[in-house]
Enzyme design. Structure first.
Site, PDB file in Angstrom:
ATOM      1  N   THR A 240      37.845 102.315  38.280  1.00  0.00           N
ATOM      2  CA  THR A 240      39.159 101.860  37.820  1.00  0.00           C
ATOM      3  C   THR A 240      38.987 100.668  36.894  1.00  0.00           C
ATOM      4  OG1 THR A 240      41.324 101.016  38.441  1.00  0.00           O
ATOM      5  CG2 THR A 240      39.496 100.438  39.907  1.00  0.00           C
ATOM      6  N   GLY A 241      39.713 100.669  35.800  1.00  0.00           N
ATOM      7  CA  GLY A 241      39.602  99.566  34.848  1.00  0.00           C
ATOM      8  C   GLY A 241      39.894 100.053  33.444  1.00  0.00           C
TER       9      GLY A 241
ATOM     10  N   ARG B 294      45.969 109.422  23.960  1.00  0.00           N
ATOM     11  CA  ARG B 294      44.838 108.647  24.500  1.00  0.00           C
ATOM     12  C   ARG B 294      44.388 109.202  25.873  1.00  0.00           C
ATOM     13  NH1 ARG B 294      43.786 105.498  29.367  1.00  0.00           N
ATOM     14  NH2 ARG B 294      42.312 103.875  28.831  1.00  0.00           N
ATOM     15  N   ILE B 295      43.081 109.364  26.026  1.00  0.00           N
ATOM     16  CA  ILE B 295      42.508 109.802  27.297  1.00  0.00           C
ATOM     17  C   ILE B 295      41.578 108.699  27.795  1.00  0.00           C
ATOM     18  CG2 ILE B 295      41.035 111.532  28.415  1.00  0.00           C
ATOM     19  CD1 ILE B 295      41.937 113.502  26.196  1.00  0.00           C
ATOM     20  N   GLY B 296      41.747 108.308  29.045  1.00  0.00           N
ATOM     21  CA  GLY B 296      40.879 107.286  29.634  1.00  0.00           C
ATOM     22  C   GLY B 296      39.697 107.925  30.351  1.00  0.00           C
ATOM     23  N   ASP B 297      39.065 107.139  31.206  1.00  0.00           N
ATOM     24  CA  ASP B 297      37.873 107.620  31.921  1.00  0.00           C
ATOM     25  C   ASP B 297      38.211 108.489  33.122  1.00  0.00           C
ATOM     26  OD1 ASP B 297      39.040 105.229  33.033  1.00  0.00           O
ATOM     27  OD2 ASP B 297      37.335 105.154  34.415  1.00  0.00           O
TER      28      ASP B 297
ATOM     29  N   GLY C 144      39.570 102.045  30.655  1.00  0.00           N
ATOM     30  CA  GLY C 144      38.901 103.335  30.544  1.00  0.00           C
ATOM     31  C   GLY C 144      37.925 103.435  29.396  1.00  0.00           C
TER      32      GLY C 144
ATOM     33  N   THR D 152      45.469 102.422  39.191  1.00  0.00           N
ATOM     34  CA  THR D 152      44.905 103.771  39.279  1.00  0.00           C
ATOM     35  C   THR D 152      44.426 103.965  40.709  1.00  0.00           C
ATOM     36  OG1 THR D 152      44.228 103.866  36.984  1.00  0.00           O
ATOM     37  CG2 THR D 152      42.796 105.029  38.538  1.00  0.00           C
TER      38      THR D 152
END
Ligand code: ASP
Length: 346
Positions: free
Chosen positions: A266-267, A243-246, A269, A215
């Site tokens: 980054t990581g 799916r939605i990450g951070d 989420g 990312t």
């Protein structure tokens, strides 16, 4: 009455001294940088024996983006223009998991997320699950500047992009690369998207979910004292069910406030959402009187778990923290005093 008032004032004074000593701050203000910038291209397992071409290529991509940011800030460009331009360069680089080079979903698609935040106004914008927008960071800025909303998803975000003629569109296979196709193949053999949090931690670092996901993000302090943060990603290989990450979420993956700091994460989420990582770092500075290093360190090492990821933060004085609890994090930093460095592990 007068005595208890004096006692109360004395106690408040002593408490504030204790907090200052705990946070390691001296009463002398640190010199403020005229401008400062930090970038990242993901955290995770980055073997020191990785192919040289892969490591050097990523370094060169970071250098190109950091040089652009350095030049823009030096000549007085705004933080918003700089973050947008730097992230656009990273999105256009197929080595990174944002824009071209984005990972594949379980269904073999690309669903891109991005967000940007202006610390001067707390204006912010994000998009999630976009499939035809060449540079999602640009669309995120349009959400911030052209609407009264903060986050647009999937078809809605695409429909909004239709109203913005300056937003370049591409067919979805523009984002595909051989490397990401291989990752999907690998993932399909080994993984279940329905894995629980406990199972993920049990698998630890050698597995795909904890590998370098690349990312990208950028945080800056510009010459006007404004802090801006932005993040862009393809998410995680094999993601399903929308799916939605951070990364597109303000407070989780991105946050900026001129009083404290600008943060890009980054990581994994899910952990960053659960712990509201970007906002937590800013809050520790604001309410806990922590320095940028202390605030970021507490969240990365104490709140998150090993292998969750990393963070870049710049504060309102231009101090930069770039911390991670993974093997490494591709990152770079520059400032008005001539700092310019790219790093991976140490
Ligand atoms: N945080 C991103 C996500 O969970 C992935 C990453 O940073 O590598 O979508």
């Amino acid at each position: 009455m007068r005595n208890s008032l004096l006692l109360a004032l004395g106690l408040i004074f002593l408490t504030s001294c204790t907090v200052r000593i705990h946070s390691g701050e001296s009463s002398k203000p640190e010199p403020r940088q005229e401008w400062a910038i930090a970038i990242h291209a993901g955290a995770g397992v980055i073997g020191k024996d990785s192919p040289r071409e892969q490591i050097e290529g990523a370094r060169a991509g970071l250098r190109e983006a950091l040089e652009l940011g350095q030049q823009m800030l030096d000549r007085g460009a705004s933080g918003l223009d700089t973050v947008e331009a730097v992230i656009t360069v990273l999105e256009n680089n197929p080595r990174f998991n944002a824009g071209k080079g984005a990972v594949f979903t379980a269904e073999g698609r690309h669903e891109l997320d991005a967000s940007i935040m202006d610390g001067a106004t707390l204006g912010c914008g994000g998009v999630t699950g976009v499939t035809t927008v060449k540079n999602p960071i640009r669309l995120a800025r349009c959400v911030m500047e052209q609407t009264r909303h903060v986050l647009f998803a999937a078809e809605g975000a695409e429909a909004f992009a239709d109203t913005q003629p300056q937003i370049e569109r591409v067919s979805s296979d523009y984002f595909s690369t051989e490397k990401r196709a291989k990752s999907l193949e690998h993932w399909r053999k080994r993984q279940s998207a329905l894995e629980t949090r406990a199972q993920r931690h049990a698998r630890a670092s050698q597995e795909e979910a904890a590998r370098w996901k690349s990312t990208v993000g950028c945080v800056v302090l510009d010459r006007n004292g404004n802090l801006v943060a932005g993040t862009s990603t393809g998410g995680m290989t094999g993601k399903r069910f929308g799916r939605i990450g951070d990364s597109p979420l303000i407070g989780a993956g991105t946050y900026a406030n001129n009083d404290t700091c600008a943060v890009s994460c980054t990581g994994t989420g899910e952990e960053y959402i659960r712990h509201n990582v970007a906002r937590d770092i800013a809050d520790r500075m604001r309410y806990g009187n922590r320095t940028v290093h202390e605030a970021a360190g507490e969240v990365i090492y104490d709140v998150l778990q090993p292998d969750d990821g990393g963070v870049i933060v710049v504060d309102h004085r231009g101090n930069i923290a770039m911390l991670f609890n993974t093997d490494g994090m591709f990152r770079g930093a520059a400032n008005a005093e001539g700092r310019f460095d790219i790093a991976i592990w140490e």
